[in-house]
Design an enzyme around this catalytic site. Structure first.
Site, PDB file in Angstrom:
ATOM      1  N   TYR A  68       0.863  -1.182   0.000  1.00 11.62           N
ATOM      2  CA  TYR A  68       0.000   0.000   0.000  1.00 11.62           C
ATOM      3  C   TYR A  68       0.901   1.233   0.000  1.00 11.62           C
ATOM      4  O   TYR A  68       1.298   1.739   1.051  1.00 11.62           O
ATOM      5  CB  TYR A  68      -0.897   0.037   1.246  1.00 11.62           C
ATOM      6  CG  TYR A  68      -1.962  -1.041   1.307  1.00 11.62           C
ATOM      7  CD1 TYR A  68      -2.353  -1.760   0.175  1.00 11.62           C
ATOM      8  CD2 TYR A  68      -2.602  -1.333   2.501  1.00 11.62           C
ATOM      9  CE1 TYR A  68      -3.328  -2.737   0.241  1.00 11.62           C
ATOM     10  CE2 TYR A  68      -3.583  -2.312   2.577  1.00 11.62           C
ATOM     11  CZ  TYR A  68      -3.937  -3.010   1.446  1.00 11.62           C
ATOM     12  OH  TYR A  68      -4.910  -3.981   1.529  1.00 11.62           O
ATOM     13  N   PHE A 217     -13.909  -3.926   1.325  1.00  6.04           N
ATOM     14  CA  PHE A 217     -14.887  -3.260   0.440  1.00  6.04           C
ATOM     15  C   PHE A 217     -16.275  -3.194   1.084  1.00  6.04           C
ATOM     16  O   PHE A 217     -17.292  -3.183   0.404  1.00  6.04           O
ATOM     17  CB  PHE A 217     -14.975  -3.932  -0.935  1.00  6.04           C
ATOM     18  CG  PHE A 217     -13.691  -3.917  -1.720  1.00  6.04           C
ATOM     19  CD1 PHE A 217     -12.745  -2.918  -1.520  1.00  6.04           C
ATOM     20  CD2 PHE A 217     -13.425  -4.882  -2.678  1.00  6.04           C
ATOM     21  CE1 PHE A 217     -11.557  -2.898  -2.246  1.00  6.04           C
ATOM     22  CE2 PHE A 217     -12.249  -4.868  -3.411  1.00  6.04           C
ATOM     23  CZ  PHE A 217     -11.308  -3.873  -3.194  1.00  6.04           C
ATOM     24  N   GLY A 221     -18.164  -1.608  -1.594  1.00  4.97           N
ATOM     25  CA  GLY A 221     -19.019  -2.590  -2.251  1.00  4.97           C
ATOM     26  C   GLY A 221     -18.485  -2.910  -3.634  1.00  4.97           C
ATOM     27  O   GLY A 221     -17.295  -3.153  -3.809  1.00  4.97           O
TER      28      GLY A 221
HETATM   29  N1  LIG Z   1      -7.174  -8.617   1.573  1.00  5.56           N
HETATM   30  C1  LIG Z   1      -7.377  -7.923   0.481  1.00  5.56           C
HETATM   31  O1  LIG Z   1      -7.247  -8.441  -0.631  1.00  5.56           O
HETATM   32  C2  LIG Z   1      -7.813  -6.500   0.567  1.00  5.56           C
HETATM   33  C3  LIG Z   1      -8.253  -5.839  -0.588  1.00  5.56           C
HETATM   34  C4  LIG Z   1      -8.655  -4.515  -0.469  1.00  5.56           C
HETATM   35  C5  LIG Z   1      -8.612  -3.870   0.748  1.00  5.56           C
HETATM   36  N2  LIG Z   1      -8.168  -4.520   1.859  1.00  5.56           N
HETATM   37  C6  LIG Z   1      -8.151  -3.849   3.180  1.00  5.56           C
HETATM   38  O2  LIG Z   1      -9.493  -3.556   3.519  1.00  5.56           O
HETATM   39  C7  LIG Z   1      -9.624  -2.176   3.860  1.00  5.56           C
HETATM   40  C8  LIG Z   1     -11.016  -1.705   3.493  1.00  5.56           C
HETATM   41  O3  LIG Z   1     -11.184  -1.730   2.085  1.00  5.56           O
HETATM   42  P1  LIG Z   1     -11.202  -0.391   1.230  1.00  5.56           P
HETATM   43  O4  LIG Z   1     -10.476   0.678   1.950  1.00  5.56           O
HETATM   44  O5  LIG Z   1     -10.758  -0.758  -0.119  1.00  5.56           O
HETATM   45  O6  LIG Z   1     -12.733  -0.073   1.027  1.00  5.56           O
HETATM   46  P2  LIG Z   1     -13.923   0.387   2.002  1.00  5.56           P
HETATM   47  O7  LIG Z   1     -13.496   0.499   3.397  1.00  5.56           O
HETATM   48  O8  LIG Z   1     -15.058  -0.490   1.669  1.00  5.56           O
HETATM   49  O9  LIG Z   1     -14.275   1.819   1.386  1.00  5.56           O
HETATM   50  C9  LIG Z   1     -13.348   2.822   1.294  1.00  5.56           C
HETATM   51  C10 LIG Z   1     -13.914   3.871   0.350  1.00  5.56           C
HETATM   52  O10 LIG Z   1     -15.058   4.453   0.949  1.00  5.56           O
HETATM   53  C11 LIG Z   1     -14.764   5.832   1.276  1.00  5.56           C
HETATM   54  N3  LIG Z   1     -15.278   6.040   2.629  1.00  5.56           N
HETATM   55  C12 LIG Z   1     -14.786   5.569   3.798  1.00  5.56           C
HETATM   56  N4  LIG Z   1     -15.563   5.944   4.828  1.00  5.56           N
HETATM   57  C13 LIG Z   1     -16.580   6.658   4.295  1.00  5.56           C
HETATM   58  C14 LIG Z   1     -17.698   7.324   4.846  1.00  5.56           C
HETATM   59  N5  LIG Z   1     -17.956   7.305   6.160  1.00  5.56           N
HETATM   60  N6  LIG Z   1     -18.534   7.977   4.009  1.00  5.56           N
HETATM   61  C15 LIG Z   1     -18.301   7.996   2.676  1.00  5.56           C
HETATM   62  N7  LIG Z   1     -17.265   7.393   2.081  1.00  5.56           N
HETATM   63  C16 LIG Z   1     -16.394   6.725   2.892  1.00  5.56           C
HETATM   64  C17 LIG Z   1     -13.273   6.009   1.179  1.00  5.56           C
HETATM   65  O11 LIG Z   1     -12.927   7.300   0.757  1.00  5.56           O
HETATM   66  P3  LIG Z   1     -12.188   8.340   1.771  1.00  5.56           P
HETATM   67  O12 LIG Z   1     -10.797   7.855   1.938  1.00  5.56           O
HETATM   68  O13 LIG Z   1     -12.293   9.635   1.043  1.00  5.56           O
HETATM   69  O14 LIG Z   1     -12.968   8.307   3.056  1.00  5.56           O
HETATM   70  C18 LIG Z   1     -12.947   4.995   0.086  1.00  5.56           C
HETATM   71  O15 LIG Z   1     -13.221   5.537  -1.194  1.00  5.56           O
HETATM   72  C19 LIG Z   1      -8.488  -1.511   3.056  1.00  5.56           C
HETATM   73  O16 LIG Z   1      -8.195  -0.219   3.565  1.00  5.56           O
HETATM   74  C20 LIG Z   1      -7.386  -2.516   3.210  1.00  5.56           C
HETATM   75  O17 LIG Z   1      -6.742  -2.339   4.463  1.00  5.56           O
HETATM   76  C21 LIG Z   1      -7.784  -5.838   1.791  1.00  5.56           C
END
Ligand SMILES: NC(=O)c1ccc[n+]([C@@H]2O[C@H](COP(=O)([O-])OP(=O)(O)OC[C@H]3O[C@@H](n4cnc5c(N)ncnc54)[C@H](OP(=O)(O)O)[C@@H]3O)[C@@H](O)[C@H]2O)c1
Length: 299
Positions: A68, A217, A221
């Protein structure tokens, strides 16, 4: 809704010897990177503020990875800069497997014998002498996991890693991994409207075996690496439930995830201090049975 800004409001779960609040933080969004189209350049000071504020508000489970990083920022180095010396209660979970060269290009998946190097990279960047939990991030349903998991188990024996998890796996692969060593968590994609075939089976399988299920996600989503949930019909339905509770759609998505089982942990990713507070407030949000039925139907 009167919400509490305390990540512990959703309760705790244990990852091996580590107890964590079920509402944590994903570090992927702290860096901003062209590789994932994560919203362009992030500001170092803001990302550090998000990390410190998260911990102040009770977050004691942070998910990260050495891969990351953007041209300007590394999630691991931000965590180090913001939070070291680390509180004993903080659990940092990293993942290995995928490779990126210094320019950010994806490289070949790590062979089992290359996982030690990836673990050592995480140690250097985080400034630690051991990692609390390391997930082996797998490549797909048809490939074996045992050799990679075995390589991480050897690092537990060497004292570099405390606990092993896996990611992007089927229920059968969870069992293959469990046959090699104790698995404390499984990190798979799962969200209100992002439930692929077999996804629920893995969640339930983890619950049966006392393994944490840690979906990613949750908010994005099917928007995945892009912006939050792109699907309009789901967004409308989630919005309707959100309006009834006077909360945000993101909070509904998080509360739905946390309602899927006591072993389900949330790691919402954000680099935005206001979104961080919004997400932590979701730890105290309780959905009604009718809400859950309406949201379940979106799957
Ligand atoms: N194991 C794997 O393969 C894998 C894959 C992907 C991710 N991950 C891990 O899982 C974590 C979560 O996944 P993710 O970060 O991809 O997606 P997520 O948590 O589902 O969503 C993040 C997205 O939503 C926005 N967001 C967050 N809080 C919000 C709120 N309260 N209101 C409106 N928008 C909001 C963020 O933008 P802003 O930053 O502008 O808030 C970003 O665009 C990652 O950070 C990573 O650590 C693991």
């Amino acid at each position: 809704m009167t919400s509490t800004l305390d990540a512990s409001a959703a309760g705790t779960w244990t990852l091996g010897t580590r107890t964590v609040n079920r509402l944590g933080l994903g570090a992927m969004r702290l860096t901003g990177t062209a590789a994932f189209d994560l919203g362009g350049r992030r500001d170092r000071a803001t990302s550090i503020r998000v990390l410190r504020q998260a911990v102040e508000l009770g977050v004691d489970h942070i998910d990260t990875a050495a891969f990351y990083f953007s041209p300007w920022l590394s999630a691991n180095q931000l965590i180090h800069q913001a939070l070291a010396p680390y509180d004993d209660d903080l659990t940092i979970v990293t993942k290995v497997g995928p490779g990126r060269d210094p320019s950010g290009e994806w490289t070949a998946w790590a062979r089992p014998d290359q996982l030690r190097g990836q673990v050592e990279q995480n140690l250097r960047e985080l400034g630690r002498d051991h990692l609390d939990v390391v997930n082996y991030r797998h490549t797909g349903p048809s490939k074996p996991v045992a050799d990679h998991v075995g390589a991480l188990a050897a690092l537990v024996d060497d004292g570099l890693v405390r606990h092993v998890g896996i990611s992007n796996v089927t229920a059968e692969q969870v069992d293959h991994a469990r046959a090699v060593t104790e698995i404390v968590c499984v990190q798979n994609r799962y969200a209100v409207a992002c439930r692929e075939a077999g996804a629920r089976e893995v969640l339930d399988h983890c619950g049966k075996h006392g393994i944490a299920f840690v979906p990613f996600f949750t908010i994005a989503g099917d928007g995945q690496e892009g912006r939050p949930a792109a699907d309009a019909s789901t967004a409308d339905a989630v919005q309707a439930v959100a309006e009834q509770h006077a909360v945000s759609p993101a909070q509904i998505r998080l509360a739905w995830s946390l309602a899927q089982g006591p072993h389900v942990l949330a790691i919402p990713g954000t680099g935005d201090p206001a979104h961080l507070q919004d997400n932590i407030a979701a730890a105290s949000l309780r959905l009604t049975d009718a809400d859950l039925r309406a949201l379940d139907a979106l799957g």
